[in-house]
Structures are given as C-alpha cells and as structure tokens.
Design a protein around this motif. Structure first.
Motif, short mmCIF file in Angstrom:
data_model
loop_
_atom_site.label_atom_id
_atom_site.label_comp_id
_atom_site.label_asym_id
_atom_site.label_seq_id
_atom_site.Cartn_x
_atom_site.Cartn_y
_atom_site.Cartn_z
N GLN A 34 0.82 -1.21 0.00
CA GLN A 34 0.00 0.00 0.00
C GLN A 34 0.85 1.26 0.00
O GLN A 34 0.39 2.33 -0.44
CB GLN A 34 -0.94 0.00 1.21
N LEU A 35 2.07 1.13 0.44
CA LEU A 35 2.99 2.28 0.45
C LEU A 35 3.78 2.40 -0.85
O LEU A 35 4.65 3.25 -0.96
CB LEU A 35 3.96 2.16 1.63
N TRP A 202 -0.08 2.99 11.08
CA TRP A 202 0.71 3.58 10.00
C TRP A 202 1.76 4.60 10.44
O TRP A 202 2.86 4.64 9.87
CB TRP A 202 -0.22 4.27 9.00
N LYS A 203 1.43 5.46 11.41
CA LYS A 203 2.24 6.65 11.63
C LYS A 203 3.73 6.38 11.88
O LYS A 203 4.59 6.95 11.18
CB LYS A 203 1.67 7.50 12.76
N PRO A 204 4.11 5.54 12.86
CA PRO A 204 5.54 5.35 13.07
C PRO A 204 6.25 4.74 11.88
O PRO A 204 7.39 5.10 11.57
CB PRO A 204 5.60 4.43 14.30
N LEU A 205 5.57 3.84 11.18
CA LEU A 205 6.17 3.20 10.01
C LEU A 205 6.36 4.22 8.89
O LEU A 205 7.44 4.30 8.28
CB LEU A 205 5.30 2.04 9.54
N VAL A 213 0.94 8.51 4.82
CA VAL A 213 -0.01 7.52 5.30
C VAL A 213 -1.05 7.27 4.20
O VAL A 213 -1.61 8.22 3.65
CB VAL A 213 -0.70 7.99 6.59
N PRO A 214 -1.33 6.01 3.86
CA PRO A 214 -2.31 5.72 2.80
C PRO A 214 -3.70 6.23 3.16
O PRO A 214 -4.12 6.18 4.32
CB PRO A 214 -2.29 4.19 2.71
N LYS A 215 -4.40 6.70 2.15
CA LYS A 215 -5.75 7.21 2.33
C LYS A 215 -6.74 6.36 1.54
O LYS A 215 -6.39 5.74 0.53
CB LYS A 215 -5.84 8.66 1.86
N THR A 216 -7.96 6.34 2.00
CA THR A 216 -9.04 5.69 1.29
C THR A 216 -10.28 6.56 1.38
O THR A 216 -10.39 7.39 2.30
CB THR A 216 -9.32 4.29 1.88
N ALA A 227 -6.43 4.99 5.70
CA ALA A 227 -6.76 3.59 5.41
C ALA A 227 -6.46 2.72 6.62
O ALA A 227 -5.52 2.98 7.38
CB ALA A 227 -5.95 3.12 4.21
N PRO A 228 -7.24 1.70 6.86
CA PRO A 228 -6.94 0.79 7.97
C PRO A 228 -5.64 0.03 7.70
O PRO A 228 -5.36 -0.34 6.56
CB PRO A 228 -8.15 -0.16 8.00
#
Length: 286
Positions: A34-35, A202-205, A213-216, A227-228
C-alpha cells in the motif's frame, strides 16, 4: 555466482523487515504494498517457487550455520534482485547480512511478545497433521517435484534455522526467538532501524520510511480518510492458505502419477513416498 548479462539488481532494495514467522509479516507485506513497495519477498514466494528458490536458501542456511561458502552480493541479487523489500523467514534469518549488503535499505524490526509468538506458531506452522494430511504428503513426495523441493528446503531450514522441536521444547524456541532479535539489534546500527509492531498502525512506520499515510475514500461521506492498517494471516487464514497450497500440489501429483507411471505403479509410488517420509524422520512436522 553472477550470471553474465544479468545486472546487479533489477530494482533497489528499499526495506528489510527483520521479523520471523508469525510476527505479522504478511500484514507487513501488504502494508508495504500500500505504500508503493510492491515486491516484498516472503515465505509465500518460496511456496510458489520451491524448485528454484529452495536450493538457494538451503545454500544460504548452510553458509551461515554450517560454515559453508559465504554468499556474495551477486548471489543475493540473483535471488532477490526483483524485490524491493524482504520479510518473514527465510530472509529474516539473514537480516543483519542483508542490511550489510544493502546499506541504503531501511530496516524494520518487527516485534511480537515471545509468549504470544510461541502459541501462534504452535497453533499454525507446528499444528498437528491428521493421518489424511500425512498420506497426502506421502503421495505428493512421490509424484510432485515441487513438493520434494519444498521438503528438501524445509528439512534444511529445520536443521539449521530452527534446531529444536517447537512442540516439545518451548524454552529452546523462546530462547531462539530472543537470540535472533538480539542479533538484529547488535549487528544493525540503531540509526538504520525502527522497532515496530503491526498494532502501532501507520504513523511510526510511515514517518520512518518518509512516506505518506495511505488514504481511502469513506463510502458514506466521500472524504479521504486514513486507510486501515492491514491485519492478515490469522490462524484461520493460515490454515486456509496451507490447504490451498496442498491442494495445488496434490493436483499436480495426481496428473504426474497418471501421465508418467500409470495406474499399476501409483500404489508403489505412494509406498516410496512413505519410505522417504520415514527416512527423513519428519514426525508430522510439515
């Protein structure tokens, strides 16, 4: 050895995930996808290519744990040159070595509580097989070369990578788990790595990888939202995936049996598979 005409790498190695089996590696693989990191080597790749990848990983295991000839960068590029990331075993056995070979890659140490890890492995990878499961393995060993290649790799991995019986030697298993993470931290510089677990989201990664951060799009409001984080390969999913792999191997074995040896020798081939299983002393570990 490097093959003439093949470049050192097809794509750059971007992320090395130092996380062993049942620590959230499949979730991590999907998160990286996803990234935008779409090619992440995982044990699933060995499942799909046991005849080509299995011998290379067996050689690597013998090199590290049995004093074999060390693998050079050209060897790793031959195996991993099409991948931008690695996670799960077998790559996790070689996290420090891969970090040295690919100095520009960022390293994620993927954590899980040792006790929870042990139980998860016990109930998935090392769960007991039924008699029917074992008979299916016998048949596939006799008539499917991919099954034989997988079994050869698996025996090498158990001998050198996991030199204990997970079902009966809990203390040794947890000691192994702690030791491999100790090796990660001792050999990989702190400035190159992050400590992470999939429950952190997501945030720390994304901060560490310097990626958004991926969005949906929310189906109700139409707005873009975070995104979850993927959570995959729970115990049920593991057994479902394993059953699908076994079914594919069985289908190929049946086709090979009828095509090449005929009805009269199917039973004899299955008996030979039983002999191989006994000779290898698998004890139902696969």
């Amino acid at each position: 050895m490097k093959t003439a005409g093949i470049p050192d790498r097809v794509v750059p190695m971007k992320v090395i995930v130092c996380g062993v089996q049942r620590t959230g590696t499949l979730s991590m693989r999907y998160a990286l996808y996803q990234l935008g990191i779409h090619d992440c080597y995982h044990m699933h790749d060995v499942f799909e290519n046991p005849s080509t990848d299995g011998p290379l990983w067996s050689r690597a295991l013998k090199s590290k744990y049995a004093g074999g000839d060390p693998l050079l960068k050209e060897d790793w590029d031959l195996l991993l040159g099409n991948y931008q990331a690695v996670c799960d075993v077998p790559p996790a056995f070689f996290g420090p070595e891969l970090a040295e070979i690919y100095p520009d890659a960022k390293v994620v140490i993927l954590n899980r509580d040792p006790e929870k890890w042990y139980v998860s492995v016990l109930n998935s990878i090392h769960s007991k097989r039924t008699i029917l499961d074992q008979l299916a393995v016998l048949f596939c060993l006799a008539f499917n070369p991919d099954t034989r290649a997988w079994m050869s790799f698996g025996l090498t991995m158990f001998k050198y990578g996991w030199p204990f019986d997970h079902r009966t030697e809990k203390e040794k298993a947890i000691t192994w788990y702690k030791d491999i993470y100790k090796e990660f931290r001792e050999r990989i510089p702190a400035e190159r790595r992050i400590e992470f677990s999939v429950g952190e989201g997501w945030k720390p990664l994304c901060d560490f990888l310097e990626l958004p951060v991926p969005k949906t799009r929310d189906c109700e409001t139409g707005k873009l939202v975070e995104a979850p984080f993927p959570h995959l390969n729970d115990r049920f999913a593991f057994h479902t995936d394993n059953a699908q792999t076994q079914a594919a191997w069985m289908k190929a074995a049946v086709q090979n049996a009828w095509a090449f040896v005929g009805k009269a020798t199917v039973l004899g081939g299955a008996s030979f598979g039983g002999y191989l299983l006994w000779k290898s002393r698998l004890g139902g570990r696969f």
